[in-house]
Write an enzyme that holds these catalytic residues in place. Structure first.
Site, PDB file in Angstrom:
ATOM      1  N   SER A  21       0.766  -1.243   0.248  1.00  0.00           N
ATOM      2  CA  SER A  21      -0.080  -0.099   0.099  1.00  0.00           C
ATOM      3  C   SER A  21       0.828   1.278  -0.009  1.00  0.00           C
ATOM      4  CB  SER A  21      -0.822   0.029   1.336  1.00  0.00           C
ATOM      5  OG  SER A  21      -1.943   0.891   1.172  1.00  0.00           O
ATOM      6  N   PRO A  22       0.475   2.130  -0.644  1.00  0.00           N
ATOM      7  CA  PRO A  22       1.033   3.708  -0.769  1.00  0.00           C
ATOM      8  C   PRO A  22       1.463   4.181   0.719  1.00  0.00           C
ATOM      9  CG  PRO A  22      -0.554   3.621  -2.253  1.00  0.00           C
ATOM     10  CD  PRO A  22      -0.799   2.326  -1.320  1.00  0.00           C
ATOM     11  N   TYR A 178      -7.635  14.702   0.498  1.00  0.00           N
ATOM     12  CA  TYR A 178      -6.863  15.312  -0.465  1.00  0.00           C
ATOM     13  C   TYR A 178      -7.666  15.872  -1.666  1.00  0.00           C
ATOM     14  CZ  TYR A 178      -2.839  13.319   2.280  1.00  0.00           C
ATOM     15  OH  TYR A 178      -2.192  13.088   2.980  1.00  0.00           O
ATOM     16  N   ARG A 322       0.694  -1.116   7.042  1.00  0.00           N
ATOM     17  CA  ARG A 322       1.485  -1.168   8.389  1.00  0.00           C
ATOM     18  C   ARG A 322       2.167  -2.541   8.449  1.00  0.00           C
ATOM     19  NH1 ARG A 322      -2.770   1.433  11.815  1.00  0.00           N
ATOM     20  NH2 ARG A 322      -4.157   0.532  10.379  1.00  0.00           N
TER      21      ARG A 322
HETATM   22  C1  FMN Z   1       3.064   5.835   7.237  1.00  0.00           C
HETATM   23  C2  FMN Z   1       1.743   5.912   6.709  1.00  0.00           C
HETATM   24  C3  FMN Z   1       1.829   6.671   5.359  1.00  0.00           C
HETATM   25  C4  FMN Z   1       0.754   6.494   4.624  1.00  0.00           C
HETATM   26  N1  FMN Z   1       0.788   7.303   3.200  1.00  0.00           N
HETATM   27  C5  FMN Z   1      -0.309   6.826   2.367  1.00  0.00           C
HETATM   28  C6  FMN Z   1      -0.282   7.341   0.940  1.00  0.00           C
HETATM   29  O1  FMN Z   1       0.899   8.162   0.731  1.00  0.00           O
HETATM   30  N2  FMN Z   1      -1.350   7.121   0.106  1.00  0.00           N
HETATM   31  C7  FMN Z   1      -2.318   6.226   0.514  1.00  0.00           C
HETATM   32  O2  FMN Z   1      -3.167   6.186  -0.211  1.00  0.00           O
HETATM   33  N3  FMN Z   1      -2.507   6.017   1.833  1.00  0.00           N
HETATM   34  C8  FMN Z   1      -1.338   6.098   2.610  1.00  0.00           C
HETATM   35  N4  FMN Z   1      -1.282   5.466   4.151  1.00  0.00           N
HETATM   36  C9  FMN Z   1      -2.601   4.680   4.324  1.00  0.00           C
HETATM   37  C10 FMN Z   1      -2.249   3.269   3.957  1.00  0.00           C
HETATM   38  O3  FMN Z   1      -1.922   3.029   2.750  1.00  0.00           O
HETATM   39  C11 FMN Z   1      -3.420   2.397   4.325  1.00  0.00           C
HETATM   40  O4  FMN Z   1      -4.411   2.610   3.531  1.00  0.00           O
HETATM   41  C12 FMN Z   1      -3.975   2.481   5.930  1.00  0.00           C
HETATM   42  O5  FMN Z   1      -2.667   2.578   6.636  1.00  0.00           O
HETATM   43  C13 FMN Z   1      -4.500   1.200   6.335  1.00  0.00           C
HETATM   44  O6  FMN Z   1      -4.037  -0.106   6.056  1.00  0.00           O
HETATM   45  P1  FMN Z   1      -3.058  -0.933   7.115  1.00  0.00           P
HETATM   46  O7  FMN Z   1      -4.264  -1.136   8.195  1.00  0.00           O
HETATM   47  O8  FMN Z   1      -2.791  -2.092   6.434  1.00  0.00           O
HETATM   48  O9  FMN Z   1      -1.979  -0.099   7.455  1.00  0.00           O
HETATM   49  C14 FMN Z   1      -0.360   5.683   4.903  1.00  0.00           C
HETATM   50  C15 FMN Z   1      -0.359   4.935   5.976  1.00  0.00           C
HETATM   51  C16 FMN Z   1       0.678   5.022   6.841  1.00  0.00           C
HETATM   52  C17 FMN Z   1       0.713   3.958   8.115  1.00  0.00           C
END
Ligand code: FMN
Length: 352
Positions: A21-22, A178, A322
């Site tokens: 994921s980004p 955004y 994460r």
């Molecule tokens: C450090 C960090 C940076 C993130 N930056 C982005 C981003 O650049 N673009 C985006 O679409 N989501 C971003 N997210 C959200 C994650 O891609 C994801 O949607 C969110 O963390 C939930 O997924 P998870 O539970 O697997 O962490 C970010 C999350 C984290 C923790």
């Protein structure tokens, strides 16, 4: 069909259903990705993820959130991305770039400085949004119609640079509060012109940008869009899952291949709404109602959980954020846990 079944999207073939994921790394200077980005993205490719997505990458300087974000508006940035793209390809993984404009959520300090507003002396800039609004202590001005047209051109130029760089796909970041989200959610968009008011008017900026991008990128290149499926706000103006289904249908008609169903971005999401797989139902509903391919994201951390999502057909890809920070080898470890054979980098085979 399981987590390790390949998938074809236009001419893109992914070896499995696991996506990095980004995630913003706040580690760039002048928008140029550096060694950190190479290792961060490269490690997850070595770790077996089928698709690597870059963090949100600004299409223009004023589209940054902080001065440490990455961009793709000049050749220096493009050349730096090329190195990363090549490395990921050498690992038999694919890589997509997440194109982005922060809109009103910009001109902020680094997270280590708690993302406070930047002063002009510190390099702060005037941020603009669909409507005048305060975001995180930064006041956004309303974009003029001419500026909206210019923004579409910036996205198109960035998309062309991404194609030249060798990225396999482009994801537009249209969620998380955004710029695109600032247009389609009536919580922020108070415009009186053709870009505000009705649902059709609020989604116009995103739909027109998609149309312009689709015209210039190769027909065989897939186009992804990440949306916030819901605002997680209790208000009559909040964006709903029904809106997301309608939007996804329209995006599909305009050549979008894939929707990542995320959520929120304007406020903190209350804790009771966040639990393992909490956003999978959004991906499922959008997929079922529109037939578009979808990605599930949000608290997907276990091999069995990820595999179930694919086996049940709730989503086409699982997008892991994460857990990938905790375990760059999530994909290889998942294959092992599920008893499925997968390629290990030859350099590491003696460990398996
Ligand atoms: C450090 C960090 C940076 C993130 N930056 C982005 C981003 O650049 N673009 C985006 O679409 N989501 C971003 N997210 C959200 C994650 O891609 C994801 O949607 C969110 O963390 C939930 O997924 P998870 O539970 O697997 O962490 C970010 C999350 C984290 C923790």
């Amino acid at each position: 069909m399981n987590l390790f079944s390949p998938i074809h999207i236009r001419n893109l073939t992914l070896k499995n259903r696991i996506v990095l994921s980004p995630m913003q790394q706040y580690s760039a200077k002048n928008g140029v990705p550096g060694n950190w980005h190479l290792v961060h993205l490269g490690s997850r490719a070595v770790g077996g993820a089928g698709l690597i997505l870059t963090e949100c990458t600004a299409v223009s300087e004023e589209g940054l959130a902080t001065l440490s974000d990455v961009g793709i508006w000049n050749d220096e940035q493009k050349n730096a991305w090329k190195n990363i793209v090549n490395f990921v390809h050498e690992q038999d993984a694919k890589i997509g770039i997440q194109l982005w404009h922060a809109g009103g959520k910009g001109s902020l300090k680094h997270p280590n400085e708690r993302m406070k507003p930047l002063t002009p002396e510190e390099g702060g800039w005037t941020v603009k949004s669909s409507s005048a609004h305060e975001f995180n202590g930064v006041f956004a001005e309303e974009l003029t119609i001419d500026e909206i047209q210019e923004l579409k051109t910036k996205f198109v130029k960035a998309a062309l640079r991404a194609v030249e760089t060798g990225f396999d796909t482009i994801e537009l970041h249209a969620g998380h509060g955004y710029l695109f989200h600032q247009f389609y959610s009536a919580v922020i968009n108070k415009r009186q012109d053709e870009y505000g008011g009705s649902f059709e008017n609020r989604i116009r900026f995103l739909v027109e940008t998609v149309q312009e991008i689709r015209k210039v990128i190769p027909a065989e290149m897939p186009l992804f869009v990440r949306i916030s499926a819901v605002d997680y706000i209790e208000s009559d103006e909040a964006w709903t899952l029904e809106d997301s289904i309608k939007l996804s249908e329209i995006l599909k008609e305009n050549g979008v291949d894939f929707i990542t169903a995320s959520g929120g971005g304007f406020t903190n999401v209350s804790k009771d709404k966040v639990f393992p797989g909490y956003q999978v139902p959004f991906a499922k509903a959008i997929k079922e109602q529109t037939g578009i391919l979808t990605g599930a994201v949000g608290m997907i951390t276990e091999a069995e959980q990820a595999n179930d999502i694919i086996v049940k057909g709730d989503a086409d890809l699982v997008i892991i954020a994460r857990e990938h920070l905790r375990d760059p080898y999530f994909a290889i470890h998942s294959a092992k846990a599920l008893g499925i054979e997968t390629e290990i980098p030859w350099q590491y085979k003696r460990a398996y």
